[in-house]
Design a protein around this motif. Structure first.
Motif, PDB file in Angstrom:
ATOM      1  N   ALA A   1      73.749 -14.164  22.813  1.00 53.34           N
ATOM      2  CA  ALA A   1      73.758 -13.989  24.269  1.00 53.34           C
ATOM      3  C   ALA A   1      73.159 -12.647  24.663  1.00 53.34           C
ATOM      4  CB  ALA A   1      75.184 -14.125  24.803  1.00 53.34           C
ATOM      5  N   GLN A   2      73.496 -11.592  23.943  1.00 54.06           N
ATOM      6  CA  GLN A   2      72.955 -10.261  24.252  1.00 54.06           C
ATOM      7  C   GLN A   2      71.451 -10.203  24.022  1.00 54.06           C
ATOM      8  OE1 GLN A   2      75.458  -7.819  21.767  1.00 54.06           O
ATOM      9  NE2 GLN A   2      76.719  -7.192  23.510  1.00 54.06           N
TER      10      GLN A   2
ATOM     11  N   ALA B   1      69.644 -12.194  26.791  1.00 54.85           N
ATOM     12  CA  ALA B   1      70.134 -11.985  28.158  1.00 54.85           C
ATOM     13  C   ALA B   1      69.008 -11.788  29.173  1.00 54.85           C
ATOM     14  CB  ALA B   1      71.089 -10.798  28.198  1.00 54.85           C
TER      15      ALA B   1
ATOM     16  N   HIS C   1      71.852 -22.585  29.085  1.00 50.45           N
ATOM     17  CA  HIS C   1      72.195 -21.438  28.249  1.00 50.45           C
ATOM     18  C   HIS C   1      73.106 -21.800  27.079  1.00 50.45           C
ATOM     19  CE1 HIS C   1      70.973 -19.753  32.128  1.00 50.45           C
ATOM     20  NE2 HIS C   1      70.457 -18.789  31.397  1.00 50.45           N
TER      21      HIS C   1
END
Length: 156
Positions: free
Chosen positions: A123-124, A127, A136
């Motif tokens: 996710a990071q 992002a 997502h």
């Protein structure tokens, strides 16, 4: 100007101040990186430069001589897709597909640096890649599936 694109040395007549995205799409026919926002904030034009996930719309080719540039076209082929591409297809991790080339390249950069990422690390890393279709969760599932398959393959 000599550019290393998808592992191939390409002599290009581009001006040093020419935008990498324009050169890739208009001069080299590599249309995977897409024009999205034009300000380096959406990730649609993402490529890897020496393993770093960057916005091609913000780069001048004069600064890239001798650096390894990877576009989505450099990941795999329809007959031999990269494990990320196979996982994205299997999990239907795309909807309209506009953002996917940038996300795939970004995910490859992540897995090259960290072959066993956590969901939070995926996710990071992704992002800054915008997806308006809302896939997502499927994207993260596909990246983690590819990572597990690649790790298992490396053990063999």
């Amino acid at each position: 100007m000599n550019l290393i694109i998808n592992g191939e040395l390409r002599e290009e007549g581009a001006e040093p101040t020419d935008n990498l995205l324009d050169v890739l799409r208009n001069e080299l026919g590599l249309t995977g990186p897409r024009f999205g926002c034009g300000t380096g904030q959406c990730g649609a034009c993402s490529v890897l430069v020496d393993g770093q996930d960057v916005a091609a719309c913000q780069l001048e080719v004069g600064n890239l001589e001798g650096k390894a540039i990877v576009t989505v076209e450099g990941l795999g082929t329809p007959d031999a897709p990269h494990p990320l591409q196979a996982a994205f297809l299997e999990l239907q991790a795309g909807q309209c597909g506009f953002c996917l080339s940038g996300i795939l390249v970004g995910a490859k950069g992540l897995l090259d640096r960290n072959p066993n990422p956590t969901r939070q690390e995926v996710a990071q890393a992704l992002a800054w890649h915008l997806c308006r279709c809302g896939v997502h969760n499927r994207v993260m599932d596909a990246v983690l599936l590819a990572a597990s398959r690649m790790s298992a393959e490396a053990v063999r």
